[in-house]
Design an enzyme around this catalytic site. Structure first.
Site, short mmCIF file in Angstrom:
data_model
loop_
_atom_site.label_atom_id
_atom_site.label_comp_id
_atom_site.label_asym_id
_atom_site.label_seq_id
_atom_site.Cartn_x
_atom_site.Cartn_y
_atom_site.Cartn_z
N GLU A 47 0.82 -1.20 0.00
CA GLU A 47 0.00 0.00 0.00
C GLU A 47 0.87 1.26 0.00
O GLU A 47 0.55 2.26 -0.67
CB GLU A 47 -0.94 -0.01 1.22
N TRP A 51 15.49 -38.86 -18.67
CA TRP A 51 14.47 -38.02 -18.08
C TRP A 51 13.12 -38.41 -18.67
O TRP A 51 13.00 -38.74 -19.84
CB TRP A 51 14.73 -36.56 -18.39
N ARG A 82 9.74 -25.19 -7.10
CA ARG A 82 10.62 -25.26 -5.93
C ARG A 82 10.86 -23.87 -5.37
O ARG A 82 10.91 -23.67 -4.15
CB ARG A 82 11.95 -25.91 -6.32
N THR A 112 14.19 -42.18 -3.03
CA THR A 112 14.61 -41.19 -4.03
C THR A 112 16.07 -40.83 -3.84
O THR A 112 16.82 -40.67 -4.82
CB THR A 112 13.72 -39.94 -3.93
N GLY A 117 6.20 -43.28 -5.08
CA GLY A 117 4.82 -43.69 -4.88
C GLY A 117 4.47 -44.06 -3.46
O GLY A 117 3.36 -43.77 -2.99
N ALA A 153 1.66 -41.92 -1.42
CA ALA A 153 0.42 -42.53 -0.94
C ALA A 153 0.23 -42.25 0.55
O ALA A 153 -0.89 -41.96 1.00
CB ALA A 153 0.44 -44.03 -1.21
#
Length: 569
Positions: free
Chosen positions: A47, A174, A188, A200, A295, A299
């Site tokens: 503002e 990829w 990210r 991972t 996965g 989940a």
């Protein structure tokens, strides 16, 4: 208004996620005179920037704010800037979602005799709905945080056309195009942290850096119960970006010491699960989390209810493989009717890939809110802005648990034919009346089944389940009459039980809040973001009963007579 929301998002990737404020000053002739946005928490308010850019053209102008200013530092800089610049009207997209700030700036502006309009409250139309939606989306992380006490969580994955996130061998570089990977860097940059699982780390050895050209780099977080992790990994290099490893208490103490020696922060949990981790990150002040896991962890996070939005990059490739992993593991669903459906779905082509995104939970709209003292005084004049206690009630075993619609107090109410029926509780009556009057045998059976339910909890479960499974059986005008249905039942309850009436009147001067952490319609929510309609109805009843105090002696006799009749029946 959409422009205010658009520029509010300009700091994404350059500063850590924070409440996004944008301001657009428009002259009486409809010309944009100045704009501004909050770059980062603690910097010049949007503002102030906007009125400085507009200069003398602020006289008689309108300021459009995507969100009510948050006076976090007590200096009222945003409000003072608008007032002193000569702004005469302020249009606010949404009230501030944090309870201790909500409504403060709006009241301050109105006290300075500025006209203040809030979208969805003072202004309503189809175009306003679209503008309001843009204001909600740009501050979705803050709204989710305020509503659920966990950070806003986004699940991101890339998969082939046949739904695989890697080949059977585990090779995954990829799947998506370079353009899609650049978009991931942007995601990210919008996050406080990026989460991956141990699989991972072992399989891909990711860096999880943003590489988007902005100044903000998210925290990297690894979830691993056993700490079965490699000693050599890119994530252990904290030169540019810190890393947190969350694990089960007592897991591989020697490896914990190794990580600590590399400067990696280790956080232990009694039981490692996504919900507890998110609550911990909430306490750390995080607003937005990006999940880039496999996965199994995906989940678990979805099942825990902590995933709010999904980004799925679909590449025009087919890899096949019976053992090739999919983006989401076992959720325990056996029928397609159980599938989770995304809402507000968007499709975007990125290079050769298709990006599909959508929400698993709707963006919380935290307005209207629990009434302020001024608004409460309108509902119940016994409440003053100067001396007021707040009484919370929720479970029936609480000190004021009898106020709950689940309390075991039977009521007698007339049906459509004028015949009086006994209902075991207010909740029985309320749930059954979702289906009353519907010309379908299934609806009539449902009413009787709910009325015969052994407990209010069972009645609630039956009513909610049937409402989900057979929405065609619900009264077409239910949303417009449900408050009146609850009100009639509550009035009967507090009329026929003198001790409940006395308990209600004993709260005179106090604000009543139904403290359900999840019911944002009848309850107050976890941060006061709920509508608290149950509390409002009780305060309205209290005010009505106080108005009838001149006939209290006759009423109490009648109450006792009705109670005795009810007990006999």
């Amino acid at each position: 208004m959409r422009r205010a929301a658009e520029i509010a998002d300009k700091s994404a990737g350059f500063a850590s996620p924070h409440p996004n404020f944008g301001c657009v000053v428009v002259t009486p002739a409809g010309k944009v005179a100045g704009e501004g946005y909050l770059y980062a928490q603690g910097t010049t308010p949007a503002e102030v920037q906007a009125v400085e850019a507009a200069g003398d053209r602020c006289k008689g102008a309108t300021a459009y704010l995507n969100m009510e200013p948050g006076d976090c530092y007590g200096d009222r800089a945003a409000v003072s800037a608008l007032v002193q610049a000569g702004i005469t009207r302020v249009v606010v997209g949404i009230r501030h979602p944090l309870q201790h700030l909500r409504g403060n700036a709006i009241r301050a502006l109105r006290s300075e005799e500025l006209q203040v309009d809030v979208l969805g409250e003072d202004l309503q139309s189809k175009a306003i709905e679209e503008a309001l939606k843009s204001c909600l989306l740009v501050n979705a992380p803050l709204l989710y945080r305020a509503a659920s006490r966990v950070p806003f969580s986004v699940l991101k994955y890339a998969m082939t056309l046949d739904g695989k996130i890697a080949a059977s061998s585990g090779h995954a570089s990829w799947i998506s195009s370079k353009q899609s990977r650049n978009r991931v860097f942007e995601l990210r940059g919008r996050s406080d942290a990026v989460i991956v699982g141990g699989n991972t780390v072992r399989r891909d050895n990711p860096q999880l850096t943003a590489r988007h050209g902005g100044g903000h780099l998210p925290m990297r977080i690894v979830l691993s119960q056993t700490l079965n992790l490699p000693e050599v990994a890119n994530l252990w290099d904290i030169t540019d970006v810190p890393t947190i490893v969350a694990t089960q208490r007592g897991a591989r103490k020697s490896f914990q010491k190794f990580l600590a020696s590399r400067g990696v922060e280790v956080v232990e949990f009694d039981i490692l699960n996504p919900k507890d981790v998110m609550e911990y990150l909430y306490d750390r002040g995080y607003l937005s989390i990006l999940w880039e896991c496999g996965g199994t962890l995906s989940a678990s996070a979805i099942s825990s209810g902590v995933i709010h939005k999904v980004y799925a990059f679909v590449a025009p490739k087919i890899i096949g493989g019976k053992g090739a992993p999919s983006p989401v593991g076992e959720l325990g669903m056996v029928e397609m009717t159980q599938a989770l459906e995304l809402i507000d779905v968007c499709y975007e082509q990125i290079g050769p890939d298709m990006l599909m995104s959508g929400f698993l939970h709707p963006v919380p709209d935290l307005t209207p809110v629990i009434p302020s003292m001024e608004e409460t005084s309108v509902i119940d004049p016994t409440v003053t802005p100067y001396e007021s206690n707040i009484i919370f009630f929720y479970k029936t075993w609480d000190p004021y648990g009898a106020f709950s619609n689940f309390s075991p107090h039977a009521i007698r109410m007339s049906d459509e034919g004028g015949n009086y029926l006994t209902w075991p509780s207010v909740e029985h009556y309320y749930q059954a009346h979702k289906f009353v009057g519907v010309n379908d045998p299934a609806a009539r059976n449902c009413v009787e089944d709910i009325r015969s339910a052994k407990s209010p909890e069972e009645a609630a479960r039956m009513g909610r389940t049937m409402e989900r499974q057979r929405p065609d059986l619900v009264r077409s005008h239910w949303e417009s009459v449900k408050i009146d249905v609850m009100y009639r039942a509550l009035k009967c309850k507090f009329s026929i039980y003198p001790h409940l009436n006395s308990m209600l009147l004993s709260t005179t001067g106090s604000v009543l809040v139904e403290a359900s952490p999840h019911d944002l319609f009848w309850g107050g929510g976890r941060e006061g973001e709920g509508l608290n309609y149950l509390g409002r109805l009780l305060m309205q009843l209290r005010s009505e009963f106080l108005g009838d105090s001149s006939t209290s002696n006759k009423s109490s006799i009648a109450h006792r007579e009705r109670e005795n009749e009810l007990k006999k029946s």
